[in-house]
Every structure is written in structure tokens, then in C-alpha cells.
Design a protein around this motif. Structure first.
Motif, PDB file in Angstrom:
ATOM      1  N   MET A   1      -2.493   1.803  -6.237  1.00  0.00           N
ATOM      2  CA  MET A   1      -1.487   2.746  -6.687  1.00  0.00           C
ATOM      3  C   MET A   1      -0.568   3.101  -5.521  1.00  0.00           C
ATOM      4  O   MET A   1      -1.011   3.366  -4.421  1.00  0.00           O
ATOM      5  CB  MET A   1      -2.155   4.003  -7.211  1.00  0.00           C
ATOM      6  CG  MET A   1      -1.168   5.018  -7.732  1.00  0.00           C
ATOM      7  SD  MET A   1      -1.992   6.367  -8.574  1.00  0.00           S
ATOM      8  CE  MET A   1      -1.859   7.620  -7.339  1.00  0.00           C
ATOM      9  N   VAL A   2       0.706   3.094  -5.779  1.00  0.00           N
ATOM     10  CA  VAL A   2       1.682   3.464  -4.774  1.00  0.00           C
ATOM     11  C   VAL A   2       2.391   4.720  -5.245  1.00  0.00           C
ATOM     12  O   VAL A   2       2.933   4.764  -6.340  1.00  0.00           O
ATOM     13  CB  VAL A   2       2.718   2.330  -4.566  1.00  0.00           C
ATOM     14  CG1 VAL A   2       3.773   2.745  -3.575  1.00  0.00           C
ATOM     15  CG2 VAL A   2       2.029   1.058  -4.122  1.00  0.00           C
ATOM     16  N   LYS A   3       2.334   5.757  -4.437  1.00  0.00           N
ATOM     17  CA  LYS A   3       3.025   7.000  -4.757  1.00  0.00           C
ATOM     18  C   LYS A   3       4.297   7.045  -3.920  1.00  0.00           C
ATOM     19  O   LYS A   3       4.269   6.730  -2.744  1.00  0.00           O
ATOM     20  CB  LYS A   3       2.165   8.207  -4.394  1.00  0.00           C
ATOM     21  CG  LYS A   3       0.856   8.282  -5.126  1.00  0.00           C
ATOM     22  CD  LYS A   3       0.072   9.465  -4.622  1.00  0.00           C
ATOM     23  CE  LYS A   3      -1.332   9.449  -5.188  1.00  0.00           C
ATOM     24  NZ  LYS A   3      -2.138  10.535  -4.665  1.00  0.00           N
ATOM     25  N   VAL A   4       5.384   7.445  -4.513  1.00  0.00           N
ATOM     26  CA  VAL A   4       6.638   7.515  -3.783  1.00  0.00           C
ATOM     27  C   VAL A   4       7.232   8.902  -3.913  1.00  0.00           C
ATOM     28  O   VAL A   4       7.309   9.450  -5.004  1.00  0.00           O
ATOM     29  CB  VAL A   4       7.649   6.468  -4.309  1.00  0.00           C
ATOM     30  CG1 VAL A   4       8.962   6.566  -3.569  1.00  0.00           C
ATOM     31  CG2 VAL A   4       7.079   5.064  -4.191  1.00  0.00           C
ATOM     32  N   VAL A  23      -3.472   4.813   3.340  1.00  0.00           N
ATOM     33  CA  VAL A  23      -4.679   5.626   3.192  1.00  0.00           C
ATOM     34  C   VAL A  23      -5.734   4.825   2.447  1.00  0.00           C
ATOM     35  O   VAL A  23      -5.451   3.740   1.922  1.00  0.00           O
ATOM     36  CB  VAL A  23      -4.389   6.950   2.441  1.00  0.00           C
ATOM     37  CG1 VAL A  23      -3.403   7.811   3.223  1.00  0.00           C
ATOM     38  CG2 VAL A  23      -3.875   6.687   1.044  1.00  0.00           C
ATOM     39  N   ALA A  24      -6.954   5.376   2.368  1.00  0.00           N
ATOM     40  CA  ALA A  24      -8.037   4.735   1.626  1.00  0.00           C
ATOM     41  C   ALA A  24      -8.639   5.750   0.655  1.00  0.00           C
ATOM     42  O   ALA A  24      -9.461   6.560   1.033  1.00  0.00           O
ATOM     43  CB  ALA A  24      -9.103   4.203   2.572  1.00  0.00           C
ATOM     44  N   VAL A  53       3.328   6.242  -0.138  1.00  0.00           N
ATOM     45  CA  VAL A  53       1.901   6.321   0.157  1.00  0.00           C
ATOM     46  C   VAL A  53       1.223   5.121  -0.496  1.00  0.00           C
ATOM     47  O   VAL A  53       1.338   4.916  -1.705  1.00  0.00           O
ATOM     48  CB  VAL A  53       1.287   7.643  -0.366  1.00  0.00           C
ATOM     49  CG1 VAL A  53      -0.209   7.689  -0.054  1.00  0.00           C
ATOM     50  CG2 VAL A  53       1.998   8.838   0.250  1.00  0.00           C
ATOM     51  N   ILE A  54       0.521   4.341   0.327  1.00  0.00           N
ATOM     52  CA  ILE A  54      -0.137   3.129  -0.155  1.00  0.00           C
ATOM     53  C   ILE A  54      -1.646   3.293  -0.002  1.00  0.00           C
ATOM     54  O   ILE A  54      -2.152   3.485   1.112  1.00  0.00           O
ATOM     55  CB  ILE A  54       0.362   1.895   0.612  1.00  0.00           C
ATOM     56  CG1 ILE A  54       1.863   1.750   0.375  1.00  0.00           C
ATOM     57  CG2 ILE A  54      -0.404   0.641   0.184  1.00  0.00           C
ATOM     58  CD1 ILE A  54       2.540   0.703   1.203  1.00  0.00           C
ATOM     59  N   ASP A  55      -2.340   3.219  -1.122  1.00  0.00           N
ATOM     60  CA  ASP A  55      -3.795   3.340  -1.148  1.00  0.00           C
ATOM     61  C   ASP A  55      -4.389   1.943  -0.988  1.00  0.00           C
ATOM     62  O   ASP A  55      -4.304   1.112  -1.894  1.00  0.00           O
ATOM     63  CB  ASP A  55      -4.239   3.974  -2.472  1.00  0.00           C
ATOM     64  CG  ASP A  55      -5.726   4.239  -2.524  1.00  0.00           C
ATOM     65  OD1 ASP A  55      -6.481   3.682  -1.688  1.00  0.00           O
ATOM     66  OD2 ASP A  55      -6.146   4.995  -3.417  1.00  0.00           O
ATOM     67  N   ASN A  59      -4.855  -1.627  -3.115  1.00  0.00           N
ATOM     68  CA  ASN A  59      -3.975  -2.721  -2.694  1.00  0.00           C
ATOM     69  C   ASN A  59      -4.338  -3.174  -1.285  1.00  0.00           C
ATOM     70  O   ASN A  59      -3.531  -3.047  -0.363  1.00  0.00           O
ATOM     71  CB  ASN A  59      -2.509  -2.262  -2.721  1.00  0.00           C
ATOM     72  CG  ASN A  59      -2.042  -1.901  -4.102  1.00  0.00           C
ATOM     73  OD1 ASN A  59      -1.965  -2.748  -4.973  1.00  0.00           O
ATOM     74  ND2 ASN A  59      -1.749  -0.624  -4.302  1.00  0.00           N
ATOM     75  N   PRO A  60      -5.548  -3.712  -1.064  1.00  0.00           N
ATOM     76  CA  PRO A  60      -5.973  -4.057   0.303  1.00  0.00           C
ATOM     77  C   PRO A  60      -5.121  -5.135   0.967  1.00  0.00           C
ATOM     78  O   PRO A  60      -4.993  -5.167   2.188  1.00  0.00           O
ATOM     79  CB  PRO A  60      -7.418  -4.522   0.124  1.00  0.00           C
ATOM     80  CG  PRO A  60      -7.540  -4.882  -1.304  1.00  0.00           C
ATOM     81  CD  PRO A  60      -6.570  -4.022  -2.052  1.00  0.00           C
ATOM     82  N   GLN A  61      -4.501  -5.995   0.177  1.00  0.00           N
ATOM     83  CA  GLN A  61      -3.688  -7.067   0.732  1.00  0.00           C
ATOM     84  C   GLN A  61      -2.461  -6.540   1.482  1.00  0.00           C
ATOM     85  O   GLN A  61      -1.912  -7.222   2.342  1.00  0.00           O
ATOM     86  CB  GLN A  61      -3.250  -8.055  -0.371  1.00  0.00           C
ATOM     87  CG  GLN A  61      -2.218  -7.534  -1.345  1.00  0.00           C
ATOM     88  CD  GLN A  61      -2.718  -6.593  -2.429  1.00  0.00           C
ATOM     89  OE1 GLN A  61      -3.892  -6.233  -2.476  1.00  0.00           O
ATOM     90  NE2 GLN A  61      -1.823  -6.180  -3.310  1.00  0.00           N
TER      91      GLN A  61
END
Length: 105
Positions: A1-4, A23-24, A53-55, A59-61
Motif C-alpha cells: 500500500m502506498v499512501k500519498v 516503513v515496514a 509513504v511506502i510500506d 511492496n518489498p521490491q
């Protein structure tokens, strides 16, 4: 999930700041880091910043492209050059220096 979170530019001539926070998960540390970042941006970059914000649990890649080895990591994409800060961003003065943000008076 990407929050903007996006803010409109208010001041003419101000630089546009593009920030990515890696973040994780939705942990208390993640929430505190986002809170710290929002506070810094509202106080020092009001009206001219964009936070993504990238979780990495979802989305580990995305970590490989930015060479993210620790979390949380904040990456300043714009203005160039790219800069990185690792940690919960609670040391405001160090974050300002690390990202080369000049405090507003």
C-alpha cells in the motif's frame, strides 16, 4: 500500500520537496515516524512538499531500487541531490541538517 499526502504550493519561488518514507507495517514506530515527518514538513516546508509513504511489507521490491537497507528510511528525491535519513525522525535538528532544510523564521 502506498499512501500519498500532497500539499499545494503556497509561496511563489519556494522549492518543491518530494519525500519518500519507507516503513515496514503499521507499527507504533511507523506511526510515530509519520507523525514526526508531518510535523517537520508543516513547520518548515508548509505548502511545498509531497510525501509518499511506502510500506515494504506490502511492496518489498521497492526497497531494491532505492537501496533501502534499514527502516524507517526517509529519502529526499527533490530538490536534488538525493539524501537519506534513517530512523524515526525524532531528532528534528538532525533531520533538518541531514535533508538540508533551512528552518523558517
Amino acid at each position: 500500500m502506498v499512501k500519498v499526502t500532497k500539499k499545494k504550493e503556497e509561496a511563489v519561488g519556494e522549492k518543491e520537496w518530494e519525500l519518500r518514507l519507507y516503513v515496514a507495517g503499521e507499527t507504533p514506530k511507523t506511526k510515530k515516524t509519520i507523525e514526526n515527518l508531518n510535523k517537520i514538513c508543516e513547520e518548515h516546508l508548509k505548502g511545498c512538499y509531497h510525501i509518499e509513504v511506502i510500506d515494504l511489507t506490502k511492496n518489498p521490491q521497492l526497497a531494491a531500487g532505492e537501496q533501502i537497507f534499514a527502516i524507517p528510511t526517509l529519502v529526499r528525491k527533490l530538490p536534488e541531490p538525493i539524501r537519506k535519513i534513517i530512523g524515526d525522525l525524532s531528532a528534528t535538528e538532525k533531520v533538518l541538517v541531514g535533508l538540508d532544510i533551512h528552518p523558517r523564521k
